[in-house]
Enzyme design. Structure first.
Site, PDB file in Angstrom:
ATOM      1  N   CYS A   1      55.039 -45.010 -48.785  1.00 14.98           N
ATOM      2  CA  CYS A   1      54.860 -44.186 -49.986  1.00 14.98           C
ATOM      3  C   CYS A   1      56.089 -43.348 -50.275  1.00 14.98           C
ATOM      4  O   CYS A   1      56.416 -43.094 -51.423  1.00 14.98           O
ATOM      5  CB  CYS A   1      53.643 -43.294 -49.808  1.00 14.98           C
ATOM      6  SG  CYS A   1      53.685 -42.389 -48.275  1.00 14.98           S
TER       7      CYS A   1
ATOM      8  N   GLU B   1      46.625 -38.272 -51.015  1.00 19.61           N
ATOM      9  CA  GLU B   1      48.021 -38.614 -50.708  1.00 19.61           C
ATOM     10  C   GLU B   1      48.324 -39.874 -51.505  1.00 19.61           C
ATOM     11  O   GLU B   1      47.800 -40.940 -51.187  1.00 19.61           O
ATOM     12  CB  GLU B   1      48.179 -38.898 -49.212  1.00 19.61           C
ATOM     13  CG  GLU B   1      47.796 -37.748 -48.310  1.00 19.61           C
ATOM     14  CD  GLU B   1      48.772 -36.602 -48.385  1.00 19.61           C
ATOM     15  OE1 GLU B   1      49.928 -36.829 -48.783  1.00 19.61           O
ATOM     16  OE2 GLU B   1      48.374 -35.473 -48.084  1.00 19.61           O
TER      17      GLU B   1
ATOM     18  N   THR C   1      44.427 -45.714 -58.102  1.00 17.81           N
ATOM     19  CA  THR C   1      43.141 -45.690 -57.387  1.00 17.81           C
ATOM     20  C   THR C   1      42.693 -44.249 -57.164  1.00 17.81           C
ATOM     21  O   THR C   1      41.495 -43.948 -57.225  1.00 17.81           O
ATOM     22  CB  THR C   1      43.237 -46.432 -56.036  1.00 17.81           C
ATOM     23  OG1 THR C   1      43.836 -47.695 -56.260  1.00 17.81           O
ATOM     24  CG2 THR C   1      41.890 -46.633 -55.396  1.00 17.81           C
ATOM     25  N   GLY C   2      43.651 -43.360 -56.905  1.00 13.88           N
ATOM     26  CA  GLY C   2      43.316 -41.939 -56.705  1.00 13.88           C
ATOM     27  C   GLY C   2      42.557 -41.377 -57.902  1.00 13.88           C
ATOM     28  O   GLY C   2      41.600 -40.615 -57.743  1.00 13.88           O
TER      29      GLY C   2
ATOM     30  N   LYS D   1      37.038 -45.628 -44.186  1.00 11.90           N
ATOM     31  CA  LYS D   1      37.168 -47.004 -44.697  1.00 11.90           C
ATOM     32  C   LYS D   1      38.638 -47.398 -44.665  1.00 11.90           C
ATOM     33  O   LYS D   1      39.443 -46.885 -45.436  1.00 11.90           O
ATOM     34  CB  LYS D   1      36.677 -47.093 -46.146  1.00 11.90           C
ATOM     35  CG  LYS D   1      36.603 -48.543 -46.603  1.00 11.90           C
ATOM     36  CD  LYS D   1      36.709 -48.692 -48.118  1.00 11.90           C
ATOM     37  CE  LYS D   1      38.116 -48.912 -48.590  1.00 11.90           C
ATOM     38  NZ  LYS D   1      38.760 -50.160 -48.122  1.00 11.90           N
TER      39      LYS D   1
HETATM   40  P1  NAD Z   1      45.193 -48.737 -53.030  1.00 12.76           P
HETATM   41  O1  NAD Z   1      45.143 -47.530 -53.897  1.00 12.76           O
HETATM   42  O2  NAD Z   1      45.050 -50.070 -53.634  1.00 12.76           O
HETATM   43  O3  NAD Z   1      44.077 -48.668 -51.893  1.00 12.76           O
HETATM   44  C1  NAD Z   1      43.983 -47.584 -51.003  1.00 12.76           C
HETATM   45  C2  NAD Z   1      42.606 -47.603 -50.380  1.00 12.76           C
HETATM   46  O4  NAD Z   1      41.662 -47.309 -51.400  1.00 12.76           O
HETATM   47  C3  NAD Z   1      42.203 -48.958 -49.790  1.00 12.76           C
HETATM   48  O5  NAD Z   1      41.432 -48.751 -48.632  1.00 12.76           O
HETATM   49  C4  NAD Z   1      41.345 -49.545 -50.904  1.00 12.76           C
HETATM   50  O6  NAD Z   1      40.423 -50.492 -50.430  1.00 12.76           O
HETATM   51  C5  NAD Z   1      40.653 -48.309 -51.433  1.00 12.76           C
HETATM   52  N1  NAD Z   1      40.145 -48.403 -52.806  1.00 12.76           N
HETATM   53  C6  NAD Z   1      40.515 -49.252 -53.778  1.00 12.76           C
HETATM   54  N2  NAD Z   1      39.769 -49.045 -54.888  1.00 12.76           N
HETATM   55  C7  NAD Z   1      38.926 -48.021 -54.600  1.00 12.76           C
HETATM   56  C8  NAD Z   1      37.906 -47.330 -55.329  1.00 12.76           C
HETATM   57  N3  NAD Z   1      37.614 -47.649 -56.570  1.00 12.76           N
HETATM   58  N4  NAD Z   1      37.251 -46.332 -54.712  1.00 12.76           N
HETATM   59  C9  NAD Z   1      37.556 -45.973 -53.442  1.00 12.76           C
HETATM   60  N5  NAD Z   1      38.490 -46.596 -52.704  1.00 12.76           N
HETATM   61  C10 NAD Z   1      39.178 -47.597 -53.275  1.00 12.76           C
HETATM   62  O7  NAD Z   1      46.546 -48.579 -52.211  1.00 12.76           O
HETATM   63  P2  NAD Z   1      47.190 -49.606 -51.215  1.00 12.76           P
HETATM   64  O8  NAD Z   1      47.746 -50.692 -52.068  1.00 12.76           O
HETATM   65  O9  NAD Z   1      46.254 -49.911 -50.109  1.00 12.76           O
HETATM   66  O10 NAD Z   1      48.374 -48.727 -50.598  1.00 12.76           O
HETATM   67  C11 NAD Z   1      49.569 -48.543 -51.216  1.00 12.76           C
HETATM   68  C12 NAD Z   1      49.590 -47.230 -51.983  1.00 12.76           C
HETATM   69  O11 NAD Z   1      49.281 -46.146 -51.111  1.00 12.76           O
HETATM   70  C13 NAD Z   1      50.945 -46.927 -52.559  1.00 12.76           C
HETATM   71  O12 NAD Z   1      50.816 -46.428 -53.860  1.00 12.76           O
HETATM   72  C14 NAD Z   1      51.478 -45.848 -51.629  1.00 12.76           C
HETATM   73  O13 NAD Z   1      52.445 -45.022 -52.219  1.00 12.76           O
HETATM   74  C15 NAD Z   1      50.243 -45.119 -51.271  1.00 12.76           C
HETATM   75  N6  NAD Z   1      50.427 -44.395 -50.010  1.00 12.76           N
HETATM   76  C16 NAD Z   1      50.567 -43.029 -50.040  1.00 12.76           C
HETATM   77  C17 NAD Z   1      50.801 -42.332 -48.866  1.00 12.76           C
HETATM   78  C18 NAD Z   1      50.973 -40.834 -48.870  1.00 12.76           C
HETATM   79  O14 NAD Z   1      50.881 -40.224 -47.811  1.00 12.76           O
HETATM   80  N7  NAD Z   1      51.217 -40.206 -50.010  1.00 12.76           N
HETATM   81  C19 NAD Z   1      50.868 -43.025 -47.662  1.00 12.76           C
HETATM   82  C20 NAD Z   1      50.716 -44.408 -47.657  1.00 12.76           C
HETATM   83  C21 NAD Z   1      50.492 -45.083 -48.849  1.00 12.76           C
END
Ligand code: NAD
Length: 495
Positions: free
Chosen positions: A282, A248, A230-231, A173
């Site tokens: 990130c 991640e 979200t994690g 997704k």
């Molecule tokens: P987000 O947590 O809002 O969303 C990430 C993904 O999760 C999206 O596809 C979103 O639709 C999905 N999602 C949202 N709610 C969910 C749920 N309840 N259940 C399952 N999936 C769900 O993050 P974002 O705003 O898309 O991205 C930015 C974040 O990602 C930042 O915090 C960044 O640090 C992190 N990030 C981490 C890495 C890494 O490798 N550590 C890399 C890139 C981004």
């Protein structure tokens, strides 16, 4: 205009609600997508589940051949990928071309060629000399993958490629804001010979499609990249099932300038560390920690470089400043900056972009903030924007305590001309990646991930492939030996 359906069983699937995908560069409509729902997600999972038994029987070398073909197709289309990635995410064309798409091709190639992954290895059992063991690393089954909006192409590759190399099938997704290059990649996988059903992409909202993936009992492994908040939600949703979860997550990475650093080089690296993709990475080096003795010199060098940054249309190869990918993210950055000002922080230098960037897009002025204390939100929480929070230190000990004083532990940078000192310092940092006199560079050969609230498990490298496997130990007793006699005798001593 024919938009993008969801990619299920090797075909576009247009069932579901159509929506417009707009470019954050100027608000223009790029194309349309389909918001996947629970039923469609379950169908994609079923397809991946049914495709697994056949796919796991493909030899490793035949899986590699598909990846080799994919690199060929991908490289022929690299410019198209770069344009699409920039239009969809707002990152500059220079970044898409020279980093995201260039690295994407190199990373697919790495996995098509690497020998670090072994499907089986022989071991000895030191306790049982009359035996030996075979450890097999076998695929898990269906892998669910969830990627964020900031680096969609690379994130998709880091999840899909190692998972299918190891013999798994995948349902991914992407973020519904930036799904376009992921769909192109899925189509190119099919052209490269990947059997239908091995890779499926269902676009949609996290609390719908993502939740379905987390809760599915047919999914054996879940690879999530996104925010720490979200994690936690994903973990809660997955907790009703037994599955492996790799996460991640976010970061608040320190970039540490020692008193003996080459200041010109460090200043360039710090700019690169925080302003690449307008800080929406990130691992962005968002906390600048500088030794008091070089602080003034560093800040004046930094402001000189900021002066020369070129705002403009991100699609123009000359532009240095990326758009902010979503309106929500722009609001979040502005809110955090406003709060920092109200708590006493100052924008020591601010690059004004208004008037130089396209109308209708989302942009935030890159800025360097001083007057920061360690307890302010701006120095503790991820801004995910072009905002550098500056603090100073007087000793290595103090620098280390400040660097590790964070709930996150994704990455860090150290700037010093004394490599032994820098290596010693790196060894004490609670971070998954540490750059010495560099930043952001990511090798496919190196495991990547976070300590503490920045994640669980690793992507890339050998570790990133093994994460998608189960190990099976086969214990072979092939010789007569006393231990065998003795152990059987434990329950059969009357013989
Ligand atoms: P987000 O947590 O809002 O969303 C990430 C993904 O999760 C999206 O596809 C979103 O639709 C999905 N999602 C949202 N709610 C969910 C749920 N309840 N259940 C399952 N999936 C769900 O993050 P974002 O705003 O898309 O991205 C930015 C974040 O990602 C930042 O915090 C960044 O640090 C992190 N990030 C981490 C890495 C890494 O490798 N550590 C890399 C890139 C981004």
């Amino acid at each position: 205009m024919k938009g993008y359906g969801n990619f299920i069983n090797g075909k576009d699937d247009f069932e579901g609600k159509e929506y417009q995908i707009r470019s954050p560069i100027d608000g223009s409509i790029i194309t349309t997508g389909i918001m996947g729902g629970p039923e469609q997600t379950r169908r994609a999972i079923d397809v991946a589940y049914d495709a697994f038994p056949k796919w796991e029987k493909f030899t490793l070398s035949s899986r590699r051949k598909i990846l080799e073909k994919l690199v060929e197709i991908f490289e022929e289309r690299s410019e198209e990928y770069a344009v699409l990635e920039s239009r969809n995410t707002g990152k500059t064309m220079r970044q898409s071309t020279f980093m995201d798409v260039n690295i994407a091709a190199q990373h697919i190639r790495y996995f098509s060629q690497t020998k670090v992954f072994k499907e089986k290895r022989k071991i000895i059992h030191p306790e049982f000399p009359g035996s030996y063991g075979i450890v097999e690393n076998v695929p898990m089954g269906v892998i669910g993958a969830i990627s964020p909006w900031n680096v969609p192409l690379l994130m998709a590759i880091w999840k899909i490629v190692p998972a299918i190399l190891a013999g798994n099938t995948v349902v991914l997704k992407p973020s519904h804001y930036t799904p376009l290059t992921t769909f192109e990649l899925a189509r190119d996988f099919t052209k490269a010979g990947l059997p239908d059903g091995v890779l499926n992409v269902v676009n949609g909202e996290g609390h719908v499609v993502g939740k379905e993936l987390a809760q599915s009992t047919k999914i054996r492994g879940l690879s999530f990249t996104g925010s720490t908040r979200t994690g936690k939600e994903v973990s809660r949703n997955a907790s009703g099932t037994i599955k492996k979860v790799v996460m991640e997550l976010g970061g608040k990475s320190p970039n540490i300038v020692m008193g003996d650093a080459d200041i010109e080089k460090a200043a360039k690296g710090i700019m690169f560390g925080i302003f690449l993709h307008s800080g929406q990475l990130c691992e962005s080096g968002s906390r600048l920690m500088v030794h008091k003795s070089v602080k003034e010199k560093l800040l004046s060098t930094l402001s000189g470089y900021m002066e020369k940054m070129r705002p403009g249309n991100p699609m123009d190869m000359e532009t240095d400043i990326s758009a902010i990918t979503t309106e929500d993210q722009k609001r979040k950055i502005e809110g955090m900056v406003g709060k920092a000002f109200s708590e006493g922080a100052r924008a020591d230098y601010r690059k004004k972009v208004k008037g130089s960037v396209p109308e209708g897009g989302y942009y935030v002025d890159p800025m360097i903030m001083t007057g920061i204390s360690e307890d302010m939100e701006i120095s503790r929480e991820e801004v995910f924007g072009p905002v550098l929070a500056v603090t100073e230190f007087n000793s290595e000990r103090e620098a280390l305590d400040m660097a590790n004083n964070s709930e996150y532990g994704l990455a860090a940078g150290i700037w010093s001309e004394d490599y032994r000192k820098a290596l010693r310092f790196a060894g004490n940092l609670k971070a998954g990646t540490v750059w010495i006199n560099d930043y952001h560079l990511i090798s496919a050969a190196a495991p990547r991930g976070g300590f503490k609230n920045s994640g669980i498990g690793r992507e890339l490298g050998a570790e990133g492939i093994y994460e998608f496997t189960e190990s099976r130990h086969i214990f072979v007793s092939d010789k007569e030996n006393d231990l065998l006699e003795m152990s059987f005798g434990l329950v059969n001593s009357g013989d």
